[in-house]
Design an enzyme around this catalytic site. Structure first.
Site, short mmCIF file in Angstrom:
data_model
loop_
_atom_site.label_atom_id
_atom_site.label_comp_id
_atom_site.label_asym_id
_atom_site.label_seq_id
_atom_site.Cartn_x
_atom_site.Cartn_y
_atom_site.Cartn_z
N LYS A 148 0.84 -1.21 0.00
CA LYS A 148 0.00 0.00 0.00
C LYS A 148 0.87 1.26 0.00
CE LYS A 148 -3.61 2.67 0.96
NZ LYS A 148 -4.72 2.90 0.07
N LYS A 156 -0.78 11.58 4.69
CA LYS A 156 -0.56 10.50 5.68
C LYS A 156 0.20 9.35 5.04
CE LYS A 156 -3.01 6.67 7.64
NZ LYS A 156 -4.24 5.92 7.66
#
Ligand code: NAD
Length: 299
Positions: free
Chosen positions: A171, A246
């Protein structure tokens, strides 16, 4: 059909949990926000009083929380997931968090005789609603084989990327690439404007030439060429700048703690940080094109 405990019923978690209800599972969910938890009740699931109530009778426990600190608290606190899960239950964390926390929690679960896999997603809120998410999984093959039938009811691609933390690793690499490619596509459109090249023409050519990528063909940052992209809706998210930042910060933590440099990843992080700092945290991340043009703060 399984008894499923679901922790974290926000933008992603609520539609995911409702898809499990639709698939015939008994879903009991918990969220700190009663308003968010009500989404599960509206979709036919049951709202739990606390974490222990949601998970103590579950065969499968799924979490979808904002960041590593929340996942750590939910799993490790007194009456949290690890303390309350029944023996033999399968733990699946779908949140996007740092690889180190993910590995640490999987190890802790294993020491308590519980199987845990990380399964962060790609596909956003639309994908969560439509059950078309991609799940990138990390864990044992046995854990993956147990998780796959449940994850398939919330997504269309479920891939085992590697051992514990492997899903988070996939990811973070994917989203670092996405941040970089969105900036690259934005710069190309800004240069085209300056050169008097029609945006649609650039799209028609680059989307079938060597500049082709998802940020161009699916999520085009200028209005027009891809009618469903947030650029056509005043850059309403979508996937916010805060979330992209983030993930980029996670990529930079992972790079530095593993002793490598990612110069473009590092620069993309700085640009998204500056865009976020200029009051654009909740804008879609493709809105960076305006910032690069100097329209939203300095670039
Ligand atoms: P969100 O903020 O909408 O939802 C998170 C939920 O967790 C909130 O409802 C919050 O109240 C709840 N929560 C926090 N701490 C809790 C606790 N201790 N106990 C119970 N509930 C708690 O976030 P989201 O958009 O649903 O994202 C969830 C995760 O998915 C994040 O890690 C995000 O990076 C990842 N993700 C999001 C998207 C997206 O497009 N939104 C896409 C891919 C991945």
């Amino acid at each position: 059909m399984a008894k499923i405990g679901f922790i974290g019923l926000g933008n992603m978690g609520a539609p995911m949990a409702v898809n499990l209800v639709t698939a015939g599972h008994e879903v009991k969910g918990y969220d700190l926000s009663a308003v968010n938890a009500a989404e599960l009740a509206n979709g036919g699931g049951e709202v739990a009083k606390n974490i222990a109530d949601a998970v103590s009778d579950a065969e499968v426990i799924i979490s979808m929380l904002p960041a590593g600190e929340h996942v750590r608290a939910v799993y490790l606190e007194k009456d949290g997931v690890l303390a309350s899960a029944k023996p033999g239950s399968l733990l699946i964390d779908c949140s996007t968090i740092d690889v180190a926390t993910s590995r640490e929690l999987a190890k802790k679960a294993e020491s308590m005789g519980l199987e845990m896999i990380d399964a962060p997603v790609s596909g956003g809120i639309m994908g969560a609603k439509a059950a078309t998410l991609t799940f990138m999984c990390g864990g044992s093959e046995e854990g993956f084989n147990r998780a796959e039938p449940v994850l398939s009811q919330m997504g269309k691609n479920v891939i085992l990327a590697g051992g514990a933390g492997g899903g988070q690793a996939a990811k973070v690499c994917n989203n670092m690439l996405l941040g970089i490619s969105m900036i690259g596509v934005s710069e190309a459109f800004n240069l085209a404007d300056a050169l008097g090249l029609d945006r649609q023409k650039l799209f028609d050519i680059a989307s079938t030439a060597s500049g082709q990528c998802w940020s161009m063909t699916t999520y085009c940052p200028v209005p027009g060429p891809v009618p469903t992209s947030p650029a056509n809706n005043d850059y309403k998210p979508g996937f916010t700048v805060a979330m992209m930042l983030k993930d980029l910060l996670l990529s930079q933590d992972a790079a530095s703690s593993n002793g490598i440099t990612t110069p473009l990843g590092s620069h993309a992080t700085k640009l998204y940080q500056a865009f976020d700092d200029s009051g654009n945290a909740e804008v879609d991340f493709s809105g960076i094109i305006r910032f690069l043009r100097g329209e939203n703060g300095e670039s």
